[in-house]
Design an enzyme around this catalytic site. Structure first.
Site, short mmCIF file in Angstrom:
data_model
loop_
_atom_site.label_atom_id
_atom_site.label_comp_id
_atom_site.label_asym_id
_atom_site.label_seq_id
_atom_site.Cartn_x
_atom_site.Cartn_y
_atom_site.Cartn_z
N TYR A 195 0.95 -1.26 0.05
CA TYR A 195 0.10 -0.09 -0.04
C TYR A 195 0.91 1.37 -0.06
CZ TYR A 195 -2.89 3.93 1.73
OH TYR A 195 -3.63 4.93 1.63
N ARG A 216 -10.37 5.50 8.57
CA ARG A 216 -9.42 4.83 7.65
C ARG A 216 -8.38 4.20 8.48
NH1 ARG A 216 -7.04 9.67 4.30
NH2 ARG A 216 -7.40 10.94 6.15
N PHE A 266 15.77 19.64 -1.69
CA PHE A 266 14.40 19.34 -1.81
C PHE A 266 14.02 17.81 -1.47
CE2 PHE A 266 11.30 17.09 -4.56
CZ PHE A 266 10.00 17.70 -4.71
N ARG A 284 1.65 9.17 12.62
CA ARG A 284 1.42 10.43 13.20
C ARG A 284 -0.10 10.56 13.17
NH1 ARG A 284 3.11 14.95 9.51
NH2 ARG A 284 1.11 13.98 8.57
#
Length: 413
Positions: free
Chosen positions: A168, A225, A285, A212
């Site tokens: 997933y 969920r 980044f 989290r």
């Protein structure tokens, strides 16, 4: 008073916070003028302010491609996250989403707040997508197609095993890592990274978010969920939602620590990926979110507050990470410091303590073996404030004056 209290406690946060505030205002001024690009960059800052700041460092061509890639996947994620959409409606949208990005007329109303605006006006994203180079379009198309198919699969399938969990996370985040590597390569700035390392970059971030966001996900209306794998949580409780019950606090923390230990398996791959990057802007980044992730895991570990509210890095520390992450020495230093914080929280009576310590020590060894730990300033480990409260208050007054001037200047323009 929350921000003032935090600065009084951590006065070193002041200057990075000021720089971050100024950078945010400058980023807003750099929004392109064409309506579709203006929408995309404005929306980017709304759905992820920190990402919006980091992306500004990239060259224009790559920045545009990454911006659109992010918004396309954010839109796809908005469809997946909206639990009010019936499955028979949601699945076809997810599997065909890669085709919708070519259609300037397509939109689908779902989500809330800024995400609803993104979906309602998705034609702006499609218009911008069609202006990207062919190599960028093909990379975004490919990843969107694979991600949509994976999301559709897990709409009808629960996360049972750890393998399911990895699969997933691959679909929703590992593929983002693969896609970004494709975009970096298409820009000519980087060599093509291995799929395995790219996947780990995404999995580390996604697993951190899943850990989290337990409480937010489990309390989702109209339907919870559930992304924590049954193979892990069933060792501690009968139902995943039982972890938030006060009477299960000890078991909940043990389960949480098990989840954090699983996420730490990706650290060494992430360090290897980042060490191979050549372009300074691309490096920053990639590095800043990874440092934020290891910092968040350190805060979440052994912390019952994950099941009571929101656990996240303080804003000043986030500003420090953004300001000071420039080289791999900074990355190794941050990972080492946060690993030390994690290690200090390990309870020897925790059922996974041995495994957790083994993961932490492997991460610390990778940092030590780099030979770069002595070349950076340790800004994460706690230290006593070096400034008086009076000085901090003076600095806050100066900050208020600067921000007022910036606001006045912006109004006059």
């Amino acid at each position: 008073m929350g921000t003032l209290g935090a600065i009084l406690k951590h006065p070193d946060d002041f200057y990075p916070l000021l720089k971050l505030k100024i950078a945010a205002r400058n980023a807003e001024k750099q929004i392109p003028s064409p309506p579709h690009w203006a929408f995309c960059y404005s929306m980017l800052h709304k759905v992820s302010r920190s990402f919006g700041l980091v992306i500004q460092q990239l060259g224009t061509e790559l920045r545009d491609a990454v911006c659109i890639f992010y918004l396309v996947l954010r839109a796809l994620d908005t469809v997946e996250d909206d639990t009010s959409i019936p499955t028979d409606v949601k699945v076809p949208i997810l599997t065909a989403f890669h085709q919708h990005v070519y259609d300037k007329e397509w939109h689908f109303s779902c989500g809330t707040k800024e995400y609803k605006v993104l979906m309602d006006q998705f034609h702006h994203v499609s218009t911008a997508f069609l202006e990207l180079g062919k190599g960028y379009q093909e990379a975004i198309d490919d990843i969107t197609k694979r991600m949509g198919a994976g999301m559709a699969k897990f709409i009808c399938k629960e996360v049972e095993t750890v393998d399911d969990y990895d699969e997933y996370c691959h679909y929703v985040a590992g593929l983002v890592g693969l896609g970004l590597s494709k975009l970096f390569h298409a820009s000519g700035a980087e060599d093509m990274a291995s799929d395995s390392l790219s996947n780990s970059m995404g999995l580390f971030l996604q697993k951190t978010n899943i850990i989290r966001d337990y409480l937010e996900d489990i309390n989702e209306i109209p339907k919870s969920r559930m992304f924590w794998p049954r193979q892990i949580w069933s060792k501690y409780v009968n139902k995943l939602e039982d972890l938030k019950n006060e009477e299960n606090s000890v078991k909940a923390v043990q389960c949480l620590n098990d989840m954090v230990t699983n996420a730490l398996t990706h650290v060494e791959d992430c360090l290897t990926y980042m060490a191979a990057l050549r372009d300074p802007a691309i490096f920053r980044f990639c590095a800043i979110p990874q440092i934020m992730a290891i910092g968040t895991l350190a805060l979440c570990y052994n912390n019952i507050e994950v099941f009571r509210g929101v656990v996240k890095m303080r804003r000043g520390l986030t500003a420090k990470v953004i300001d000071r992450t420039k080289t791999m020495a900074d990355v190794y230093g941050a990972f080492y410091d946060f690993s030390c914080m994690l290690k200090s929280k390990v309870d020897k009576n925790d059922p996974n303590a041995t495994k957790t310590l083994s993961r932490i020590e492997a991460s610390q060894k990778a940092c030590r073996d780099s030979g770069l730990l002595t070349r950076r300033k340790s800004y994460i480990l706690a230290s006593e404030p070096r400034y008086s409260s009076v000085l901090v208050l003076v600095l806050l007054v100066i900050l208020a004056i600067i921000l007022a001037q910036l606001s006045a200047s912006r109004t006059s323009n």
